[in-house]
Scaffold this active site. Structure first.
Site, PDB file in Angstrom:
ATOM      1  N   VAL A  98      53.704  21.128  73.359  1.00 31.40           N
ATOM      2  CA  VAL A  98      52.660  22.176  74.267  1.00 31.40           C
ATOM      3  C   VAL A  98      52.056  21.644  75.441  1.00 31.40           C
ATOM      4  O   VAL A  98      51.492  21.463  76.454  1.00 31.40           O
ATOM      5  CB  VAL A  98      52.217  22.882  73.603  1.00 31.40           C
ATOM      6  CG1 VAL A  98      51.161  22.272  72.678  1.00 31.40           C
ATOM      7  CG2 VAL A  98      51.458  23.735  74.206  1.00 31.40           C
ATOM      8  N   ASP A 176      51.066  27.519  67.536  1.00 35.32           N
ATOM      9  CA  ASP A 176      50.758  27.715  66.309  1.00 35.32           C
ATOM     10  C   ASP A 176      51.523  26.145  65.771  1.00 35.32           C
ATOM     11  O   ASP A 176      51.777  25.603  66.497  1.00 35.32           O
ATOM     12  CB  ASP A 176      51.633  28.663  65.382  1.00 35.32           C
ATOM     13  CG  ASP A 176      53.079  28.349  65.700  1.00 35.32           C
ATOM     14  OD1 ASP A 176      54.250  27.902  65.741  1.00 35.32           O
ATOM     15  OD2 ASP A 176      53.612  29.182  67.540  1.00 35.32           O
ATOM     16  N   GLY A 318      58.417  27.087  68.984  1.00 36.14           N
ATOM     17  CA  GLY A 318      56.345  27.290  68.538  1.00 36.14           C
ATOM     18  C   GLY A 318      55.423  26.408  69.845  1.00 36.14           C
ATOM     19  O   GLY A 318      55.505  26.167  70.777  1.00 36.14           O
ATOM     20  N   GLU A 319      54.372  26.486  68.475  1.00 41.21           N
ATOM     21  CA  GLU A 319      53.337  25.110  68.832  1.00 41.21           C
ATOM     22  C   GLU A 319      52.408  25.905  70.344  1.00 41.21           C
ATOM     23  O   GLU A 319      51.472  25.713  71.249  1.00 41.21           O
ATOM     24  CB  GLU A 319      53.313  24.010  69.778  1.00 41.21           C
ATOM     25  CG  GLU A 319      54.005  23.271  68.695  1.00 41.21           C
ATOM     26  CD  GLU A 319      54.913  21.531  69.969  1.00 41.21           C
ATOM     27  OE1 GLU A 319      54.378  21.849  70.630  1.00 41.21           O
ATOM     28  OE2 GLU A 319      55.530  21.062  68.868  1.00 41.21           O
ATOM     29  N   GLY A 320      53.113  27.025  71.023  1.00 42.17           N
ATOM     30  CA  GLY A 320      52.056  27.834  72.428  1.00 42.17           C
ATOM     31  C   GLY A 320      53.310  27.545  73.399  1.00 42.17           C
ATOM     32  O   GLY A 320      52.955  27.924  74.828  1.00 42.17           O
TER      33      GLY A 320
END
Length: 349
Positions: A98, A176, A318-320
């Protein structure tokens, strides 16, 4: 701490701007429907901005909520919990996925430790300033949080959203980081929608068949243990969530209350969005879906929220990251509605 007031519905985006945008879209110098879902995204962007044509998204802010999960010690993930803290450092150094995408697309990135299971001082003070606890309870055996911790995390999320909005954010992206976080996310979605564990449990970080079956059993046990308490969104977070997920719910709810649009990521942010809609009814009108995750729970939650993702790339980082990857698509939608010629002008020239 007083529980944040979630009474009353969140005010909806502008119907006036939505109507104007739909009319402008219909009048563009292009065949009807030719822009497909880009046109739909542009109309949504006009509505949430109360502006037609929509303004450029110049100040996009990503906030990654990090935390560890007690179920990780019970064999539900392909990776150990120690990876969470290591990845937080990668966000800070710029090496996480991200972080790369944020640089590529000109978005600000902030990472916060809400519940990473490390000693005080291991992570920078500005990252851990809002820390609620170290890790969360193993949700199939005990509550993930105490009621006070849930309230604290919700309030932190609202505070962080308010800070980013006050600093000029015109679009927020929740991210996240937390090994094992697809397990509480699946449990939250199942509890919210009244589904069985087998309907919502996916492979997360890429677990094998045996681990997947065990993970499903953990989610099923968690749902039985939580029982009827899941009817209340705050109690649901206490029983089945975590500090990082509860903070993200508070973040999303506050964005809706303040009328700032949100671009959601994968199953974790969509699970939080589903709970946020219960916690602050009407908030989901301010959300768009960035991408479709392979996790089965995400598709079920998106259907309930009425959201159609901009991208479908089989991403599960994930992570955005998936939302940030979709950011150029949303920007393109707004630019097309703002800058394309109208058919009436073309015919009149």
């Amino acid at each position: 701490m007083t529980r944040p007031d979630a009474a009353g519905r969140v005010a909806p985006p502008s119907d006036r701007a939505r109507t104007q945008a739909a009319e402008r879209l219909a009048g563009l110098a292009t065949p009807a429907g030719a822009l497909g879902r880009l046109g739909d995204a542009a109309v949504w962007l006009s509505a949430v901005q109360d502006a037609c044509p929509p303004r450029p998204l110049d100040d996009v802010r990503i906030v990654v909520f990090a935390g560890d999960h007690g179920v990780t010690s019970h064999g539900v993930s392909a990776y150990p919990k120690e990876i969470t803290a290591l990845m937080v450092r990668q966000f800070l150094s710029g090496g996480a996925g991200v972080a790369v995408l944020a640089r590529q697309h000109g978005a600000a990135l902030r990472v916060l430790d809400l519940g990473v299971d490390v000693e005080p001082g291991v992570l920078p003070a500005e990252v851990s300033v809002h820390k609620v606890r170290r890790g969360s309870g193993a949700l199939h055996l005990e509550d993930a949080l105490t009621p006070g911790e849930t309230d604290q995390a919700l309030a932190v999320g609202a505070t962080v959203a308010a800070e980013e909005i006050a600093a000029g954010a015109d679009l927020l992206i929740p991210g996240d980081m937390g090994i094992g976080n697809t397990t509480p996310s699946a449990a939250l979605i199942a509890a919210t929608l009244g589904l069985d564990a087998r309907d919502v449990t996916g492979r997360g970080s890429g677990v094998d068949e045996a681990t997947l079956a065990h993970k499903e059993q953990v989610v099923a046990r968690a749902l039985v243990r939580a029982g009827e308490r899941v009817a209340d969104p705050v109690d649901r977070l206490t029983a089945l969530g975590s500090a990082d997920l509860a903070a993200q719910v508070g973040f999303l709810a506050e964005a809706g209350r303040q009328g700032v649009p949100v671009l959601l990521d994968g199953v974790i942010s969509v699970a939080c969005a589903l709970v946020a809609e219960d916690y602050a009814p009407g908030s989901s009108a301010w959300f768009a879906a960035g991408h479709r995750s392979p996790e089965p729970a995400q598709a079920l939650a998106l259907s309930k929220l009425g959201l159609d993702p901009l991208l479908d790339l089989d991403m599960r980082l994930g992570e955005g990251s998936g939302a940030v990857a979709a950011l150029p698509v949303l920007r393109s939608a707004g630019a097309l509605l703002a800058e394309m010629s109208l058919l009436a002008d073309v015919l009149g020239s």
